[in-house]
Every structure is written in C-alpha cells, then in structure tokens.
Design a protein around this motif. Sequence first.
Motif, PDB file in Angstrom:
ATOM      1  N   VAL A 130     117.823 123.887  -1.240  1.00  0.00           N
ATOM      2  CA  VAL A 130     117.736 122.615  -1.889  1.00  0.00           C
ATOM      3  C   VAL A 130     119.027 122.294  -2.696  1.00  0.00           C
ATOM      4  CG1 VAL A 130     116.902 123.542  -4.050  1.00  0.00           C
ATOM      5  CG2 VAL A 130     116.213 121.275  -3.102  1.00  0.00           C
ATOM      6  N   THR A 131     119.639 123.181  -3.094  1.00  0.00           N
ATOM      7  CA  THR A 131     120.974 122.886  -3.838  1.00  0.00           C
ATOM      8  C   THR A 131     122.017 122.238  -2.775  1.00  0.00           C
ATOM      9  OG1 THR A 131     122.036 125.192  -3.624  1.00  0.00           O
ATOM     10  CG2 THR A 131     120.511 124.646  -5.718  1.00  0.00           C
ATOM     11  N   LEU A 132     121.921 122.678  -1.532  1.00  0.00           N
ATOM     12  CA  LEU A 132     122.783 122.099  -0.443  1.00  0.00           C
ATOM     13  C   LEU A 132     122.248 120.896   0.249  1.00  0.00           C
ATOM     14  CD1 LEU A 132     123.477 125.629   1.229  1.00  0.00           C
ATOM     15  CD2 LEU A 132     124.921 124.571  -0.213  1.00  0.00           C
ATOM     16  N   GLY A 133     121.242 120.213  -0.303  1.00  0.00           N
ATOM     17  CA  GLY A 133     120.541 119.161   0.197  1.00  0.00           C
ATOM     18  C   GLY A 133     119.672 119.320   1.468  1.00  0.00           C
ATOM     19  N   ARG A 231     122.495 116.061   2.525  1.00  0.00           N
ATOM     20  CA  ARG A 231     122.913 117.293   3.252  1.00  0.00           C
ATOM     21  C   ARG A 231     124.510 117.383   3.327  1.00  0.00           C
ATOM     22  NH1 ARG A 231     125.202 118.189   9.015  1.00  0.00           N
ATOM     23  NH2 ARG A 231     124.250 115.962   9.208  1.00  0.00           N
ATOM     24  N   ARG A 232     125.376 116.302   3.572  1.00  0.00           N
ATOM     25  CA  ARG A 232     126.785 116.421   3.665  1.00  0.00           C
ATOM     26  C   ARG A 232     127.295 116.432   2.167  1.00  0.00           C
ATOM     27  NH1 ARG A 232     130.297 115.455   7.706  1.00  0.00           N
ATOM     28  NH2 ARG A 232     128.719 115.195   9.359  1.00  0.00           N
ATOM     29  N   GLU A 233     126.525 116.044   1.240  1.00  0.00           N
ATOM     30  CA  GLU A 233     127.014 115.977  -0.044  1.00  0.00           C
ATOM     31  C   GLU A 233     126.786 117.397  -0.590  1.00  0.00           C
ATOM     32  OE1 GLU A 233     128.633 114.622  -2.200  1.00  0.00           O
ATOM     33  OE2 GLU A 233     128.077 115.433  -4.154  1.00  0.00           O
ATOM     34  N   GLY A 234     125.687 117.889  -0.374  1.00  0.00           N
ATOM     35  CA  GLY A 234     125.472 119.142  -0.789  1.00  0.00           C
ATOM     36  C   GLY A 234     126.408 120.161  -0.121  1.00  0.00           C
ATOM     37  N   ILE A 235     126.520 120.032   0.973  1.00  0.00           N
ATOM     38  CA  ILE A 235     127.213 121.321   1.587  1.00  0.00           C
ATOM     39  C   ILE A 235     128.930 121.069   1.159  1.00  0.00           C
ATOM     40  CG2 ILE A 235     128.355 121.975   4.014  1.00  0.00           C
ATOM     41  CD1 ILE A 235     125.372 121.512   4.675  1.00  0.00           C
ATOM     42  N   SER A 236     129.303 119.779   1.243  1.00  0.00           N
ATOM     43  CA  SER A 236     130.781 119.609   0.752  1.00  0.00           C
ATOM     44  C   SER A 236     130.927 119.811  -0.795  1.00  0.00           C
ATOM     45  CB  SER A 236     131.024 117.948   0.630  1.00  0.00           C
ATOM     46  OG  SER A 236     130.921 117.506   1.964  1.00  0.00           O
ATOM     47  N   PHE A 238     129.323 122.532  -2.262  1.00  0.00           N
ATOM     48  CA  PHE A 238     129.296 123.790  -2.206  1.00  0.00           C
ATOM     49  C   PHE A 238     130.912 124.502  -1.755  1.00  0.00           C
ATOM     50  CE2 PHE A 238     129.643 127.921  -0.003  1.00  0.00           C
ATOM     51  CZ  PHE A 238     128.780 128.759  -0.783  1.00  0.00           C
ATOM     52  N   LEU A 239     131.257 123.649  -0.747  1.00  0.00           N
ATOM     53  CA  LEU A 239     132.707 124.197   0.050  1.00  0.00           C
ATOM     54  C   LEU A 239     133.988 123.830  -1.158  1.00  0.00           C
ATOM     55  CD1 LEU A 239     132.256 123.015   3.576  1.00  0.00           C
ATOM     56  CD2 LEU A 239     131.847 125.548   2.516  1.00  0.00           C
ATOM     57  N   GLU A 240     133.380 122.570  -1.803  1.00  0.00           N
ATOM     58  CA  GLU A 240     134.617 122.183  -2.599  1.00  0.00           C
ATOM     59  C   GLU A 240     134.382 122.706  -4.297  1.00  0.00           C
ATOM     60  OE1 GLU A 240     134.326 117.819  -2.363  1.00  0.00           O
ATOM     61  OE2 GLU A 240     134.678 118.095  -0.062  1.00  0.00           O
ATOM     62  N   LYS A 241     133.352 123.549  -4.064  1.00  0.00           N
ATOM     63  CA  LYS A 241     133.133 124.270  -5.552  1.00  0.00           C
ATOM     64  C   LYS A 241     132.844 123.375  -6.812  1.00  0.00           C
ATOM     65  CE  LYS A 241     135.913 128.543  -3.985  1.00  0.00           C
ATOM     66  NZ  LYS A 241     134.617 129.192  -3.407  1.00  0.00           N
ATOM     67  N   ARG A 242     132.070 122.567  -6.698  1.00  0.00           N
ATOM     68  CA  ARG A 242     131.662 121.440  -7.582  1.00  0.00           C
ATOM     69  C   ARG A 242     130.280 121.117  -7.447  1.00  0.00           C
ATOM     70  NH1 ARG A 242     130.289 116.726  -4.987  1.00  0.00           N
ATOM     71  NH2 ARG A 242     131.345 116.419  -2.962  1.00  0.00           N
ATOM     72  N   PRO A 243     129.702 120.452  -8.782  1.00  0.00           N
ATOM     73  CA  PRO A 243     128.201 120.214  -8.549  1.00  0.00           C
ATOM     74  C   PRO A 243     127.972 118.941  -7.710  1.00  0.00           C
ATOM     75  CG  PRO A 243     129.100 119.889 -10.873  1.00  0.00           C
ATOM     76  CD  PRO A 243     130.273 120.069 -10.020  1.00  0.00           C
ATOM     77  N   ALA A 244     126.833 119.090  -7.080  1.00  0.00           N
ATOM     78  CA  ALA A 244     126.422 118.013  -5.942  1.00  0.00           C
ATOM     79  C   ALA A 244     126.026 116.798  -6.773  1.00  0.00           C
ATOM     80  CB  ALA A 244     125.647 118.524  -5.061  1.00  0.00           C
ATOM     81  N   ARG A 245     126.381 115.571  -6.095  1.00  0.00           N
ATOM     82  CA  ARG A 245     125.816 114.258  -6.582  1.00  0.00           C
ATOM     83  C   ARG A 245     124.855 113.542  -5.665  1.00  0.00           C
ATOM     84  NH1 ARG A 245     131.172 114.353  -8.210  1.00  0.00           N
ATOM     85  NH2 ARG A 245     131.744 113.441  -6.189  1.00  0.00           N
ATOM     86  N   PHE A 246     123.549 114.079  -5.739  1.00  0.00           N
ATOM     87  CA  PHE A 246     122.772 113.384  -4.728  1.00  0.00           C
ATOM     88  C   PHE A 246     122.200 112.054  -4.879  1.00  0.00           C
ATOM     89  CE2 PHE A 246     121.675 118.357  -4.737  1.00  0.00           C
ATOM     90  CZ  PHE A 246     122.097 118.648  -3.435  1.00  0.00           C
ATOM     91  N   THR A 247     122.067 111.612  -3.818  1.00  0.00           N
ATOM     92  CA  THR A 247     121.633 110.270  -3.970  1.00  0.00           C
ATOM     93  C   THR A 247     119.988 110.178  -4.172  1.00  0.00           C
ATOM     94  OG1 THR A 247     120.529 109.865  -1.696  1.00  0.00           O
ATOM     95  CG2 THR A 247     122.771 109.431  -1.724  1.00  0.00           C
ATOM     96  N   LYS A 248     119.462 109.169  -4.497  1.00  0.00           N
ATOM     97  CA  LYS A 248     118.023 108.788  -5.049  1.00  0.00           C
ATOM     98  C   LYS A 248     117.395 108.545  -3.726  1.00  0.00           C
ATOM     99  CE  LYS A 248     118.941 109.728  -9.417  1.00  0.00           C
ATOM    100  NZ  LYS A 248     118.801 110.993  -9.729  1.00  0.00           N
ATOM    101  N   ARG A 249     117.893 108.440  -2.601  1.00  0.00           N
ATOM    102  CA  ARG A 249     117.141 108.021  -1.359  1.00  0.00           C
ATOM    103  C   ARG A 249     116.223 109.032  -0.956  1.00  0.00           C
ATOM    104  NH1 ARG A 249     120.926 106.515   3.698  1.00  0.00           N
ATOM    105  NH2 ARG A 249     119.070 107.512   4.785  1.00  0.00           N
ATOM    106  N   LYS A 250     115.068 108.340  -0.653  1.00  0.00           N
ATOM    107  CA  LYS A 250     113.803 109.296  -0.178  1.00  0.00           C
ATOM    108  C   LYS A 250     113.868 109.761   1.304  1.00  0.00           C
ATOM    109  CE  LYS A 250     110.753 107.515  -3.727  1.00  0.00           C
ATOM    110  NZ  LYS A 250     110.803 105.909  -4.295  1.00  0.00           N
ATOM    111  N   GLN A 251     114.422 108.547   2.097  1.00  0.00           N
ATOM    112  CA  GLN A 251     114.579 109.299   3.443  1.00  0.00           C
ATOM    113  C   GLN A 251     115.700 108.580   4.051  1.00  0.00           C
ATOM    114  OE1 GLN A 251     111.089 108.321   5.664  1.00  0.00           O
ATOM    115  NE2 GLN A 251     110.892 106.157   4.510  1.00  0.00           N
TER     116      GLN A 251
END
Length: 251
Positions: A130-133, A231-236, A238-251
């Motif tokens: 879930v932390t990777l989106g 998904r793209r934000e979560g994985i980026s 992780f790879l960039e070693k920074r906290p993820a900034r998830f959207t509030k979008r439901k789908q």
Amino acid sequence: MEYREISIDDTDEVRTVTIKRDNPLNPITIDLLSEIQEAVNNSGERIIIITGSNKAFSAGADIKGFMDIDSRKAYSFAMKGHEIMNFFNSYPRPIIAAIHGFALGGGFELALACDMRVAHPSTVFGLPEVTLGILPGFGGTQRLTRIVGETRAMDLIGRGLRFNAQEALSMGVVNYIAEDYKQKAMEIAMDFAAKPVQSLKFIKHLVRSRPDDMYTMEAEYFARAFDHPDRREGISAFLEKRPARFTKRKQ
Ligand code: COA
C-alpha cells in the motif's frame, strides 16, 4: 531443468530449495517462482523446505520492474503468482518456509503459501504494497487475514506495517523462532517424515484447502492499481527515497 535462481539439496526424505538470486534481497520474479514450482513438482514427493540466502528470504517483487508494466501485465503477473502459490496447497506433502532477514511483499506471500513457517529472531515481515500505491497480489490479503483475523489484517495490510519475529510468533504467523532456523525446519520435516504419508496428505488437504474465488478478485484489484496514478507516485517515491504524495483520487 537447469536452475538459475535457486539451488537444491536433497536427503532421502527432504528437499531444501534455496532462493539464490544475484540481488542479495532475492526479489521475486515469475522465473524464480516457476523454478520453485518445478523443484517442488520434481522432488519425488519429498517434504519441502524453502529458504533464502544472502540478506533475505525475499524482499518482494522487483519494484523497479513495476514502474513500466500496465494493468494487463499486472493481472497476468498476479494470476501466475496465484497459480504457483495454489500449487503449494495441492502438493501432497508438507512445505515449510525457513525465513531470515526480510520477508516482505511477494516474499512474505511466498512464505504464507507454505504450510508452516520457522523464522530467525531478527526477521522483518510485512506487506508494504500500500505504501507503493498498489496492494498485495499473490494471495497475501487472503492468507494473512485467515491467520491473524480481519482486525489485525486491516492494520497490517491497510497501513503496510512491518513487524518482527516475536510479533509474528504472537500472531501465529510463524510457528517457531530459532537462531538455527534451518535446523529447526529440518527437525520438523523429519518429524513429518516419520508420520504416515496418507494420513498426513489428507490432513494437509483438510487444513489448507478452501473454496475461494477471492484470489481472482485480488488479482483484478491488483491490476486496477496499475491504472491509477498513485502507483507511479508510490514507486517513484520508493526509488527516490522520499515520502509518497498520493492523490485523493478514488479511481
Ligand atoms: N525490488 C527491487 N529493488 C529493491 C527491492 C525490491 N523489492 N527492495 C530493495 N531494493 C533495492 C533498493 O532500491 C536499493 O537500491 P539502490 O542501492 O539502487 O538504492 C537496494 O535494493 C538496497 O535497498 P535499501 O533500501 O537501500 O536497503 P536497506 O537494507 O536499507 O533496506 C529493505 C532493505 C528490504 C527494508 C528495503 O529495501 C525495502 O523496504 N524494500 C522494499 C520492500 C517492499 O516494499 N517489498 C514489496 C514489493 S511489492
């Protein structure tokens, strides 16, 4: 078959399959899972121990590879994983995971698909998808929930929490903790080997088998995660070693 991702050690009764990838965290790939399936299938119905090498049992799927696949590929990845994990259920003899280092994501799901788990005291467990989106795609939402119950599963999977071997033991996720976790797994395997084969086969079938179409639904949801920008934000992240900034979008 020549194995590239694993090695095999046989005694009369027990086959030990050791995950040995080039990467010390032993990322899970379909090639790796296919080799494990082949090694179990061709074991002469020995009792199986699956273990890791280097730094980990396995730290999960290859996250970098998740950057570019689409939902169609994500679905077939999850379904292939399910096929192999479900094959463990149908294998007539016990399969024991001997775990050390990290058992994260798909690596933890591989251990959860085994019949029993023995861990080194310093092992770190978790389903951090879930932390990777995304979300677990190899049955983790189902198998961990069965073991720990819905309340704990929502905490562990919904927040992507890591937990240690002692916590895993107290929740029933592992059967034993041992410094010499491989030796302990071998002792259990030898005890199984002394038991009547047919009785044990029927017991495994009755304990492990459940009619369940939730695995297909998990694969569908896993695939849908790959269509979402998180998904793209979560994985980026992780790879960039920074906290993820998830959207509030439901789908
Ligand atoms: N897939 C691909 N690469 C991975 C990976 C994975 N599952 N886990 C770690 N790596 C890579 C890291 O990106 C890092 O690469 P870099 O050296 O190019 O920066 C390298 O392996 C070492 O990882 P690092 O995080 O620096 O090591 P660590 O010892 O501090 O931490 C972990 C180890 C396993 C705790 C940490 O890497 C981690 O949390 N990995 C992700 C686990 C995960 O989310 N698995 C589920 C995947 S679906």
